[in-house]
Design an enzyme around this catalytic site. Structure first.
Site, PDB file in Angstrom:
ATOM      1  N   GLN A   2       0.817  -1.212   0.000  1.00 50.43           N
ATOM      2  CA  GLN A   2       0.000   0.000   0.000  1.00 50.43           C
ATOM      3  C   GLN A   2       0.853   1.265   0.000  1.00 50.43           C
ATOM      4  O   GLN A   2       0.357   2.332  -0.343  1.00 50.43           O
ATOM      5  CB  GLN A   2      -0.955  -0.022   1.196  1.00 50.43           C
ATOM      6  CG  GLN A   2      -1.994  -1.119   1.057  1.00 50.43           C
ATOM      7  CD  GLN A   2      -2.946  -1.165   2.231  1.00 50.43           C
ATOM      8  OE1 GLN A   2      -2.718  -1.885   3.187  1.00 50.43           O
ATOM      9  NE2 GLN A   2      -4.022  -0.411   2.175  1.00 50.43           N
ATOM     10  N   HIS A 104      -0.038  -9.715   3.725  1.00 56.30           N
ATOM     11  CA  HIS A 104      -1.074  -8.681   3.817  1.00 56.30           C
ATOM     12  C   HIS A 104      -1.729  -8.555   2.434  1.00 56.30           C
ATOM     13  O   HIS A 104      -1.386  -7.691   1.639  1.00 56.30           O
ATOM     14  CB  HIS A 104      -0.428  -7.363   4.253  1.00 56.30           C
ATOM     15  CG  HIS A 104      -1.392  -6.328   4.733  1.00 56.30           C
ATOM     16  ND1 HIS A 104      -1.238  -5.663   5.921  1.00 56.30           N
ATOM     17  CD2 HIS A 104      -2.524  -5.822   4.194  1.00 56.30           C
ATOM     18  CE1 HIS A 104      -2.230  -4.799   6.086  1.00 56.30           C
ATOM     19  NE2 HIS A 104      -3.019  -4.875   5.032  1.00 56.30           N
ATOM     20  N   ASN A 149      -2.877 -11.163   7.430  1.00 53.85           N
ATOM     21  CA  ASN A 149      -3.731 -10.019   7.756  1.00 53.85           C
ATOM     22  C   ASN A 149      -5.159 -10.231   7.247  1.00 53.85           C
ATOM     23  O   ASN A 149      -5.369 -10.511   6.070  1.00 53.85           O
ATOM     24  CB  ASN A 149      -3.165  -8.755   7.101  1.00 53.85           C
ATOM     25  CG  ASN A 149      -4.025  -7.534   7.374  1.00 53.85           C
ATOM     26  OD1 ASN A 149      -4.105  -7.073   8.503  1.00 53.85           O
ATOM     27  ND2 ASN A 149      -4.697  -7.029   6.338  1.00 53.85           N
ATOM     28  N   GLN A 150      -6.106 -10.104   8.126  1.00 49.33           N
ATOM     29  CA  GLN A 150      -7.530 -10.102   7.795  1.00 49.33           C
ATOM     30  C   GLN A 150      -7.949 -11.193   6.818  1.00 49.33           C
ATOM     31  O   GLN A 150      -8.530 -10.899   5.760  1.00 49.33           O
ATOM     32  CB  GLN A 150      -7.910  -8.754   7.184  1.00 49.33           C
ATOM     33  CG  GLN A 150      -7.787  -7.622   8.141  1.00 49.33           C
ATOM     34  CD  GLN A 150      -8.619  -6.414   7.752  1.00 49.33           C
ATOM     35  OE1 GLN A 150      -8.752  -5.513   8.538  1.00 49.33           O
ATOM     36  NE2 GLN A 150      -9.185  -6.354   6.581  1.00 49.33           N
ATOM     37  N   GLU A 365      -5.208  -2.357  13.967  1.00 49.53           N
ATOM     38  CA  GLU A 365      -5.651  -1.280  13.072  1.00 49.53           C
ATOM     39  C   GLU A 365      -6.896  -0.637  13.655  1.00 49.53           C
ATOM     40  O   GLU A 365      -7.791  -1.331  14.146  1.00 49.53           O
ATOM     41  CB  GLU A 365      -6.018  -1.796  11.674  1.00 49.53           C
ATOM     42  CG  GLU A 365      -4.856  -2.173  10.809  1.00 49.53           C
ATOM     43  CD  GLU A 365      -5.284  -2.662   9.419  1.00 49.53           C
ATOM     44  OE1 GLU A 365      -6.340  -2.242   8.908  1.00 49.53           O
ATOM     45  OE2 GLU A 365      -4.543  -3.479   8.849  1.00 49.53           O
ATOM     46  N   TRP A 414      -4.338   3.057  12.041  1.00 50.85           N
ATOM     47  CA  TRP A 414      -4.265   2.948  10.580  1.00 50.85           C
ATOM     48  C   TRP A 414      -4.610   4.314  10.025  1.00 50.85           C
ATOM     49  O   TRP A 414      -5.744   4.739  10.145  1.00 50.85           O
ATOM     50  CB  TRP A 414      -5.228   1.878  10.032  1.00 50.85           C
ATOM     51  CG  TRP A 414      -5.035   1.743   8.553  1.00 50.85           C
ATOM     52  CD1 TRP A 414      -5.645   2.466   7.577  1.00 50.85           C
ATOM     53  CD2 TRP A 414      -4.103   0.855   7.901  1.00 50.85           C
ATOM     54  NE1 TRP A 414      -5.160   2.099   6.355  1.00 50.85           N
ATOM     55  CE2 TRP A 414      -4.216   1.109   6.521  1.00 50.85           C
ATOM     56  CE3 TRP A 414      -3.190  -0.103   8.343  1.00 50.85           C
ATOM     57  CZ2 TRP A 414      -3.448   0.431   5.579  1.00 50.85           C
ATOM     58  CZ3 TRP A 414      -2.444  -0.776   7.406  1.00 50.85           C
ATOM     59  CH2 TRP A 414      -2.578  -0.504   6.032  1.00 50.85           C
ATOM     60  N   GLU A 421      -5.403   2.332  -1.231  1.00 49.06           N
ATOM     61  CA  GLU A 421      -6.428   1.632  -0.447  1.00 49.06           C
ATOM     62  C   GLU A 421      -7.107   0.556  -1.313  1.00 49.06           C
ATOM     63  O   GLU A 421      -8.283   0.609  -1.597  1.00 49.06           O
ATOM     64  CB  GLU A 421      -7.412   2.663   0.130  1.00 49.06           C
ATOM     65  CG  GLU A 421      -8.536   2.120   0.978  1.00 49.06           C
ATOM     66  CD  GLU A 421      -8.142   1.053   2.009  1.00 49.06           C
ATOM     67  OE1 GLU A 421      -7.136   1.230   2.701  1.00 49.06           O
ATOM     68  OE2 GLU A 421      -8.849   0.041   2.090  1.00 49.06           O
ATOM     69  N   TRP A 422      -6.331  -0.417  -1.747  1.00 46.98           N
ATOM     70  CA  TRP A 422      -6.819  -1.576  -2.507  1.00 46.98           C
ATOM     71  C   TRP A 422      -7.785  -1.147  -3.620  1.00 46.98           C
ATOM     72  O   TRP A 422      -7.441  -0.254  -4.379  1.00 46.98           O
ATOM     73  CB  TRP A 422      -7.426  -2.611  -1.538  1.00 46.98           C
ATOM     74  CG  TRP A 422      -6.470  -2.956  -0.426  1.00 46.98           C
ATOM     75  CD1 TRP A 422      -6.633  -2.703   0.904  1.00 46.98           C
ATOM     76  CD2 TRP A 422      -5.156  -3.584  -0.533  1.00 46.98           C
ATOM     77  NE1 TRP A 422      -5.537  -3.142   1.615  1.00 46.98           N
ATOM     78  CE2 TRP A 422      -4.629  -3.686   0.765  1.00 46.98           C
ATOM     79  CE3 TRP A 422      -4.383  -4.076  -1.600  1.00 46.98           C
ATOM     80  CZ2 TRP A 422      -3.374  -4.236   1.045  1.00 46.98           C
ATOM     81  CZ3 TRP A 422      -3.135  -4.631  -1.329  1.00 46.98           C
ATOM     82  CH2 TRP A 422      -2.651  -4.710  -0.026  1.00 46.98           C
ATOM     83  N   PHE A 430      -6.520   7.541   4.803  1.00 44.74           N
ATOM     84  CA  PHE A 430      -6.569   7.163   6.216  1.00 44.74           C
ATOM     85  C   PHE A 430      -5.410   7.747   7.028  1.00 44.74           C
ATOM     86  O   PHE A 430      -5.282   7.471   8.215  1.00 44.74           O
ATOM     87  CB  PHE A 430      -6.476   5.631   6.349  1.00 44.74           C
ATOM     88  CG  PHE A 430      -7.785   4.892   6.225  1.00 44.74           C
ATOM     89  CD1 PHE A 430      -8.541   4.599   7.350  1.00 44.74           C
ATOM     90  CD2 PHE A 430      -8.245   4.461   4.991  1.00 44.74           C
ATOM     91  CE1 PHE A 430      -9.732   3.906   7.255  1.00 44.74           C
ATOM     92  CE2 PHE A 430      -9.440   3.755   4.879  1.00 44.74           C
ATOM     93  CZ  PHE A 430     -10.184   3.474   6.016  1.00 44.74           C
TER      94      PHE A 430
HETATM   95  C1  FCB Z   1      -7.960  -3.036   6.442  1.00 45.28           C
HETATM   96  C2  FCB Z   1      -6.668  -3.489   5.767  1.00 45.28           C
HETATM   97  C3  FCB Z   1      -5.736  -2.365   5.479  1.00 45.28           C
HETATM   98  C4  FCB Z   1      -6.453  -1.139   5.030  1.00 45.28           C
HETATM   99  C5  FCB Z   1      -7.530  -0.762   6.026  1.00 45.28           C
HETATM  100  C6  FCB Z   1      -8.292   0.497   5.712  1.00 45.28           C
HETATM  101  O1  FCB Z   1      -9.007  -3.815   6.008  1.00 45.28           O
HETATM  102  O2  FCB Z   1      -5.977  -4.402   6.560  1.00 45.28           O
HETATM  103  O3  FCB Z   1      -4.831  -2.840   4.528  1.00 45.28           O
HETATM  104  O4  FCB Z   1      -6.953  -1.336   3.776  1.00 45.28           O
HETATM  105  O5  FCB Z   1      -8.448  -1.799   6.113  1.00 45.28           O
END
Ligand code: FCB
Length: 479
Positions: A2, A104, A149-150, A365, A414, A421-422, A430
């Site tokens: 990112q 991630h 991550n997530q 985050e 975060w 942002e993906w 952010f």
């Molecule tokens: C989370 C992600 C991070 C970023 C934030 C806003 O879902 O881990 O990479 O995109 O949201």
């Protein structure tokens, strides 16, 4: 990814996002992460920003293909190792604890092309191979490792909705060229759990005893409140927590998927062998990383009609909504998945504390998005009072959870600076620092200044408590 940019430099290999970003329509503003915030070249300046905040820890993620351009099927890229080596050394020199995420959202494209990445058990060996290189190379200085991550939110976008690479799904969730939204998310998560398990076993057996660090996972943790205050409503909220949070954590802590998932997904839900369950029950998790942003109401879709996406086993027959009786759960932000609900922080921590026997937690985050604006209005973004209020109120809520006995050991904002942002590209910001993506100049926002003052005051109170021997609030946390 990112922030780094430099995607074609120093031997980095292509990952799942590189190609995906090139395809029109995949990223909201049509842009790529090829340059992002160019942190690969600005890392020294960026660490000065980190340092100037007065934080004692910095969470960052390693880009898998910078180290292994072709996964297990090619050479190790020494330039990649060198980059993270310098970064870690500098952090340690500044007295800042590196808190490192291994995966991630990024995987080598090679693994997608060879065996469909997370859909194949082969990825477990690739991930363990990559993780071991990182433990071996950086584990003398890195004491906090996050494997993935997530996983659940990633899987939802990648395999249920088809909006993240590899863009797989089936109807009614989306219109992808291939995929199966009913089964593939379950397979992907199963492989992620076992990838975490394999990497952790290696760490436990060969590195942790000598290096003395900790390993965990980071989950996206929305808080779900019952939409109706009755049995049906409470059950819907319980299902929402199971299908969106416990899905990943229960196996790693209790040895199997939540009972609600087994009940509604039946044979589609993979099973763990006895050996695997026992291995996991032994505790393949030293801490839980909690990404918490927002809360929602969970509305039952078993007894009342919902849209086809939610009246569906993979969704746990739950509809999420931010509105009840015409009133929003919290203030709306520019991001559809984010409403400002400060007390959700306390509730989610309490939920995790109860369900997982107060396992150590880090809030990995928590943050507030602004939409991008034309350059003439940048002052509005720099004067980010809403972000300051957001952090103040969520931190106050977290403090209440800690006072109530939750074992929370750290808090990460975060994010340090605006970034890619993906699928939203650069349309959401952010950061505590504003990044001009044309000139790459970083400018501290009001929130950066506020955070620095906040941390200075915390440190003073902490030191005072130590001096006076006050027992309240005297545990210093990573922040
Ligand atoms: C989370 C992600 C991070 C970023 C934030 C806003 O879902 O881990 O990479 O995109 O949201």
């Amino acid at each position: 990814m990112q922030i780094e940019g430099a995607v074609h430099e120093d031997g980095r290999g292509p990952n799942n996002w590189d190609l995906f970003c090139q395809i029109q329509g995949n990223i909201q503003d049509g842009r790529t992460a090829d340059i992002a915030a160019d942190h690969y070249h600005y890392w020294k300046d960026d660490l000065e920003l980190v340092h100037s905040l007065g934080v004692n820890a910095y969470r960052f993620s390693i880009s898998w293909t910078r180290i292994l351009p072709r996964g297990r099927f090619g050479e190790i890229n020494s330039n990649g190792l060198m980059f993270y080596d310098k970064l870690i050394d500098s952090l340690v020199l500044k007295g800042i604890e590196p808190f490192v995420t291994l995966c991630h959202h990024e995987i080598p494209q090679e693994l997608e092309d060879r065996y469909k990445s997370w859909l194949s058990p082969l990825i477990q060996d690739d991930f363990a191979f990559f993780a071991e290189i990182c433990f071996k190379s950086f584990g003398d200085r890195v004491k906090y490792w996050v494997t993935i991550n997530q996983p659940m939110l990633y899987t939802k976008f990648a395999y249920t909705m088809g909006t993240y690479p590899p863009g797989r799904c089936s109807t009614p969730f989306g219109n992808c060229s291939s995929g199966n939204s009913d089964t593939e998310p379950l397979i992907a998560i199963h492989n992620m759990i076992l990838s975490h398990a394999k990497a952790t076993e290696i760490y436990r057996n060969y590195y942790q005893p000598l290096q003395g660090g900790y390993i965990g996972v980071v989950v996206n943790a929305f808080m779900f409140e019952p939409y109706t205050n009755d049995e049906i409503g409470r059950d819907a909220a319980k299902r929402a927590m199971a299908f969106n949070l416990a899905w990943f954590l229960d196996p790693l802590i209790h040895g199997d998927y939540p009972a609600e998932m087994r009940h509604y997904l039946g044979g589609n839900l993979p099973t763990f062998s006895t050996g695997e369950s026992n291995m996991m029950k032994d505790g393949l998790l030293d801490f839980i990383g909690v990404n918490h942003y927002s809360s929602f109401y969970a509305k039952d879709c078993i007894h009342s009609p919902c849209n086809p996406l939610e009246s569906h086993p993979i969704s746990g027959y739950v509809h999420f909504t931010a509105e009840r009786d015409g009133i929003l759960i919290g203030e709306k932000t520019v991001m559809p998945l984010l409403y400002v609900v400060p007390n959700g922080m306390e509730k989610i921590i309490e939920y995790l504390k109860t369900r997982y026997n107060n396992k150590p937690m880090f809030v990995t985050e928590n943050g507030f998005p602004d939409g991008d604006v034309p350059i003439e209005q940048v002052n509005e973004l720099l004067h980010d009072t809403k972000r300051v209020e957001f952090h103040k109120s969520y931190l106050a809520s977290l403090a209440r959870a800690i006072k109530d006995g939750a074992d929370v050991r750290g808090y990460f904002v975060w994010s340090l600076m605006d970034n890619f942002e993906w699928t939203s590209g650069y349309s959401l910001r952010f950061g505590l620092h504003y990044v001009d993506f044309q000139t790459l100049k970083r400018t501290p926002k009001l929130s950066a200044k506020w955070y620095r003052n906040f941390l200075t005051n915390c440190t003073k109170i902490y030191q005072q408590n130590i001096r006076t021997g006050s027992s309240e609030n005297n545990r210093q946390i990573m922040i």
